[in-house]
Every structure is written in structure tokens, then in C-alpha cells.
Design an enzyme around this catalytic site. Structure first.
Site, mmCIF file in Angstrom:
data_model
loop_
_atom_site.group_PDB
_atom_site.id
_atom_site.type_symbol
_atom_site.label_atom_id
_atom_site.label_comp_id
_atom_site.label_asym_id
_atom_site.label_seq_id
_atom_site.Cartn_x
_atom_site.Cartn_y
_atom_site.Cartn_z
ATOM 1 N N GLU A 162 0.844 -1.202 0.000
ATOM 2 C CA GLU A 162 0.000 0.000 0.000
ATOM 3 C C GLU A 162 0.880 1.253 0.000
ATOM 4 O OE1 GLU A 162 -3.561 1.817 2.866
ATOM 5 O OE2 GLU A 162 -2.376 0.096 3.525
ATOM 6 N N LYS B 108 -9.128 2.716 -2.555
ATOM 7 C CA LYS B 108 -9.456 2.057 -1.283
ATOM 8 C C LYS B 108 -10.835 2.515 -0.810
ATOM 9 C CE LYS B 108 -7.261 1.317 3.254
ATOM 10 N NZ LYS B 108 -6.062 1.639 4.061
ATOM 11 N N CYS C 246 -5.641 -3.133 2.001
ATOM 12 C CA CYS C 246 -5.554 -3.196 3.456
ATOM 13 C C CYS C 246 -6.914 -3.268 4.157
ATOM 14 C CB CYS C 246 -4.734 -2.022 3.970
ATOM 15 S SG CYS C 246 -3.978 -2.340 5.598
ATOM 16 N N GLY D 295 22.854 7.269 27.944
ATOM 17 C CA GLY D 295 23.355 7.200 29.301
ATOM 18 C C GLY D 295 23.215 5.780 29.817
ATOM 19 N N LEU D 296 24.324 5.185 30.185
ATOM 20 C CA LEU D 296 24.325 3.816 30.697
ATOM 21 C C LEU D 296 24.440 3.887 32.210
ATOM 22 C CD1 LEU D 296 24.287 0.896 29.633
ATOM 23 C CD2 LEU D 296 26.787 0.944 29.693
ATOM 24 N N LYS E 224 3.714 15.709 30.481
ATOM 25 C CA LYS E 224 5.070 15.191 30.244
ATOM 26 C C LYS E 224 5.129 14.389 28.948
ATOM 27 C CE LYS E 224 6.956 14.666 34.926
ATOM 28 N NZ LYS E 224 7.585 13.708 35.866
#
Length: 552
Positions: free
Chosen positions: A43, A119, A155, A295-296, A523
Site C-alpha cells: 500500500e 481504497k 488493506c 546514558g548507561l 510530560k
């Protein structure tokens, strides 16, 4: 002779009309050389899915028309080949201005557009906005290839009875469905079952051609397939792989029987891992970033994101930074170093205590008389976010954030801190599944980047943000198995609070979690885009007002 059908299960780039056209021409030539006389593309293959408000621009639609003609010209010499090409097409004069085009599929043969189908069923739920852009079609499309009459669907058409039934009434012997159906866990099995319903209703076999690749927050997993008239799976393509897939349609008396290779079913964890890997690879690659950094922390979330990133991009394009604070446990940096070494990525350490003390000193006159609280915790997260973004600016790598869905739901994350970045890899993965995936990855090495990459202690130790002494996540949140179950019921399934309580969950926990979901909408509106892997993610699936007094 059987009709040889090929499916171009390919990864297209939104807006790269010339590149997409060349990829389709190349697939058509390869398919024709292998004996195929019908090629199905996904599509909207010419422009990529989904092009969103590009569909509102007349110049974009004109460029798509030109790309369709380029494919027609570039395949004109393929004798006997019919190509089903997905593309947008400007609507007829008089169509609503807010729905300027058709979601179309054209049959190309001998260098010209032979027929065009529009469609009919336009989805407008979950991540879909098709009624914003498209006018619905109202007529079937049936065309003939090598003596087989093919009914064309796009679809969502195949999720309803009428379009398939109308194609059968118009003389179709085989249904061809071209698709761009976003992945979520379990979606592949749902598709096959729904297509069995169409097959049962019409008595016709069906070929389902699907897209593969990542586009912003959505991922398409491929897994194209074919069903015989009795509903059995006659072909299934591999998941999460670009592949030119072939099937044979044998005409016996009045029936069509399909034959091809059938890829085995996969585990949910394997699908989820590949979806996250492909989402990262395509977001980074298609947007031209030279690599990623993160950041680890020595915790489970950043460990999982690191393992995904290395599988997606290779160790040479991944950089890690450990930023210990005064509250970071020794085992955190020991485990972070260990994991970076296991995967062979660059690892740097920047202690943030000096910056933290400088911020506190600068604010001390204004904070006089007030005890330390979440303010100081957030300062540490924001220092880390600032350092990561500085490295991103200097070196061009995109920052991968490491927050999970449980944290995004409840606001257990810091604006301009651990939320700062360009791509949120696991924002749709709840914490309990984070642990499951970490264990799965330690037991499997699907991309050959290293076995057992996550130190066992990272998986077994209680999770902590380490922003105050002896902090544990469960100091502020219900147990994750409880939180995640409430989240699934309330956020993904829209269950009312009273129903969740009646299901056996403590009212205080339910009230607490649902309140946190509501008050932290502001947030999430500022969070980076990330990979969608569930039926309902915090993204296009979730559109609640920030200012809102209603609670379900």
C-alpha cells in the site's frame, strides 16, 4: 501453466519518490526474470506509508503521479508482466478540500496505467488518520493475468465483507490485498485469521502483500502470506526482512490453489525484539544520523536499550556514557563497564557531583529553609540530560532515551532530564516485559553481536533511579506486576476504574495509578517519538487533553 506471483516485501522511505520508484523497477525486473507475471507492491509503496500531511500538498501528489509514470516507463519492456502499484492520486474535482486524494492501487502493464482502484474502507482509529486525507472509492477492480482474474483490495478493505464480496461478484478468482498494516504484538496472527474470514465468505484464495520497515513510531513487519480457498496457509514470508517473495497459483478446474514456502511461526519475544531493532535502525538510518549515544546507568532499562542499539546498528555506531552521582552504587558502574565491554561499545564516564554541588550552591539562597526533595533528584537527571545533549550536538549522534512505558504512564521520569533525547526506544514496553526481553536476549543472539550481553546482576537487582540514598522504584510505585496489569486494563483496554477493582486489584493502587496517568499527560506530550509495539501506545494512539477534569 501456473501463474507465478511475486510480492515486493520491501522497505520504502517516505517522500523518497525517486528511490522508491527505482526499488520497485528493480524488483519488477528481478521478479520477471524469475518467471513472475504478477508483482504486488505494498500500500502506498511509491511514497511510503504514512506520508501524513504531505498528502495535503498538491506538489506532492503531482510528484507521486510522475513517479508512477516513471515505474510504468521503466517496466514497459517486461513482456506479460502486470504490476500492482500502491500510490496516492488526486481526487476528482469537487472532492472535499480536507480529503484531497485517493489511496489508490494501479495496474501497470506494457508501460501504461491500465486500471486504478481506490481504497473503499478508510481506517480512522489507533494510528490511522485516513479520513483526513483520502476520499473513499466505491467500485471493485478485477483484472486478468495469465488467465487468472484477480480482484484487488487495499488493506482495510479486507477487514470488511463488502469489498471482497463485490470483487468476487465481479468475477475474481483470486483476491490480492496490498497492505501497510502497523505492527503490534499478536497482529500477524490477527491478520491471518481475519483474511480466513474473507476466504470463507468468498470461497476464493487470497494473497496478502505487506510492507516492511520503520517509519517514525510505527514498524511494519512484512510477514506477507497467501491462503488457499480452504483457509490453509499456502505461503508465509519471513518477518522483519526485505524479500522478494514468490508463490504459484495453479488453476485446477474452476479453483485456484496456491503453493509457496511457509515461514514458521515465531515467539512474541522474537517479534518484539526485531520490531525494536528495526525501529531503531530505520529511524537512525533514514534520518541520516551517524550513530547513537545513551546514558548507561547500570540499570535494566539502559542495558536493554544498549543491547537493542547494538543489534540495530553495530557496536561502532553506539556510544555510552556513565554519569555517576553521589548516590550511584559501586555495582552500577561496575555492571555498566562490564556490559559495555561485552558488547564492544565506546564507554565514557563523567562524574556529575561537581555540577550537582554547583547547582545546589547557586540555588541555596533561594531554597533557604526548605528540605531537599524531588527538586534535587531532578537536578541530577537534568545534568545528565544536558551532558548527553551536548555530546549529541558536538558529534551528531542522536540520544536514545531509556524510559519504559510504565514510567511514561506514571510520570516516573524527568522532563529535560532522562526524557531528553531524540528517540525513545522502549517507551511502549512495560517494565515487566523489559525484564522478560532482557532474559530473552541473554538466551538468544539473533544478530550475532554477542551472547549473554546483559550482566545477570542488572536483571536480578531491584530497580532504582539512584537519585537519593537507598532509593528503590517501589518506594514510589506499586509493584510493577500490579502497575503494568492496571496500565494494560485502563490505558490499553479502556476499562473503567470500578471494573478493574472488581477484577481483584486494590482500590488504592488503581486510584493511584490512574491518577498518575492523568496528571502526567503534559510530560508525555513533550516526550520523544519511540517504537510502537502494542495495540495502544503513548503517541498517535493516545490523544487526551492535558487540561482535563474527567476521570474514568
Amino acid at each position: 501453466m501456473p501463474l507465478a506471483i511475486s510480492i515486493a516485501q520491501l522497505n520504502f522511505v517516505v517522500g523518497d519518490l525517486q528511490g522508491n520508484a527505482q526499488k520497485i523497477i528493480g524488483a519488477a525486473r528481478q521478479a520477471h526474470a524469475a518467471g513472475a507475471r504478477l508483482l504486488l507492491t505494498p500500500e502506498l509503496a511509491i511514497c511510503g506509508y504514512a506520508a501524513e500531511d504531505l498528502f495535503l500538498r498538491p506538489a506532492f501528489l503531482a510528484a507521486c503521479d510522475a513517479a508512477v509514470q516513471a515505474v510504468a516507463r521503466g517496466t514497459a519492456d517486461l513482456d506479460g508482466m502486470a504490476i500492482v502499484l500502491g500510490h496516492p492520486r488526486a481526487a476528482a474535482p469537487g472532492a472535499p478540500a480536507f480529503s484531497p486524494c485517493l489511496n489508490a492501487a494501479s495496474v501497470l502493464r506494457a508501460g501504461r496505467v491500465e486500471q486504478t482502484y481506490a481504497k473503499r474502507e478508510l481506517p480512522n482509529y489507533q494510528v490511522f488518520d485516513e479520513r483526513r486525507y483520502f476520499v473513499a472509492g466505491d467500485a471493485p477492480c478485477v483484472f486478468e493475468v495469465e488467465g487468472v482474474r484477480v480482484g484487488l483490495l487495499i488493506c482495510e478493505d479486507a477487514w470488511f465483507s463488502a469489498p471482497a464480496r463485490d470483487a468476487a461478484a465481479a468475477g475474481a478468482q483470486l483476491l490480492a490485498v496490498i497492505n501497510a498494516s502497523p505492527f503490534h504484538l499478536g497482529k500477524g496472527a490477527e491478520r491471518e485469521q481475519t483474511m480466513r474470514e474473507r476466504v470463507a465468505e468468498t470461497g476464493l484464495p487470497l494473497v496478502y502483500a505487506h510492507l516492511v520497515g520503520g517509519q517514525d513510531e510505527v514498524v511494519f513487519e512484512g510477514r506477507s502470506f497467501a491462503l488457499n480457498a480452504d483457509g490453509t496457509v499456502a505461503m508465509r514470508a519471513p518477518s522483519f526482512e526485505e524479500k522478494l517473495v514468490f508463490a504459484q497459483a495453479h488453476q485446477a478446474q474452476a479453483a485456484i490453489k496456491m503453493e509457496a514456502d511457509v515461514a514458521p511461526e515465531r515467539s512474541l519475544e522474537a517479534d518484539l525484539w526485531d520490531a525494536l531493532v528495526l525501529g531503531v535502525r530505520d529511524y537512525v538510518g533514514k534520518n541520516g544520523f551517524p550513530g547513537v549515544l545513551l546514558g548507561l546507568s547500570g540499570g535494566i532499562d539502559s542495558a536493554l536499550v544498549l543491547a537493542i542499539a547494538v543489534d540495530a546498528l553495530g557496536a561502532d555506531k553506539v556510544r555510552t556514557v556513565m554519569m555517576p552521582s553521589p548516590y550511584t552504587a559501586d555495582i552500577s558502574w561496575i555492571d555498566a563497564r562490564d556490559m559495555a565491554a561485552r558488547l564492544g561499545v565506546r564507554y565514557d564516564e563523567i562524574a556529575i557531583a561537581p555540577q550537582f554541588e554547583a547547582f545546589k550552591a547557586a540555588l541555596a539562597p533561594l531554597f533557604e529553609g526548605r528540605a531537599e526533595d524531588a527538586t534535587e533528584e531532578n537536578l541530577q537527571a537534568r545534568i545528565r540530560g544536558t551532558l548527553l545533549m551536548a555530546l549529541s550536538n558536538k558529534f551528531g549522534a542522536v540520544v536514545l532515551t531509556t524510559g519504559n512505558k510504565s514510567e511514561m504512564a506514571t510520570g516516573y521520569c524527568t522532563l529535560y532530564g532522562d526524557m531528553a533525547g531524540g528517540f525513545a526506544v522502549i517507551k511502549d514496553v512495560v517494565k515487566t516485559r523489559v525484564f522478560d526481553l532482557a532474559r530473552w536476549r541473554n538466551a538468544n543472539d539473533p544478530y550475532g553481536t554477542g551472547a549473554n550481553p546483559i550482566p545477570e546482576r542488572i536483571i536480578t537487582r531491584p530497580p532504582s533511579a539512584e537519585l537519593r540514598p537507598d532509593q528503590k522504584d517501589q518506594d514510589s510505585l506499586p509493584p510493577y506486576e500490579v502497575l503494568d496489569a492496571i496500565l494494560a486494563r485502563y490505558m490499553e483496554n479502556d476499562e473503567p476504574v470500578e471494573d478493574i477493582v472488581r477484577a481483584g486489584y486494590d482500590r488504592a493502587d488503581v486510584e493511584r495509578v490512574t491518577r498518575l496517568i492523568k496528571i502526567n499527560e503534559y510530560k508525555r506530550r513533550q516526550a520523544p517519538v519511540g517504537v510502537r509495539v502494542t495495540r495502544r501506545s503513548f503517541g498517535k494512539d493516545w490523544r487526551y487533553p492535558i487540561t482535563n477534569k474527567f476521570r474514568a
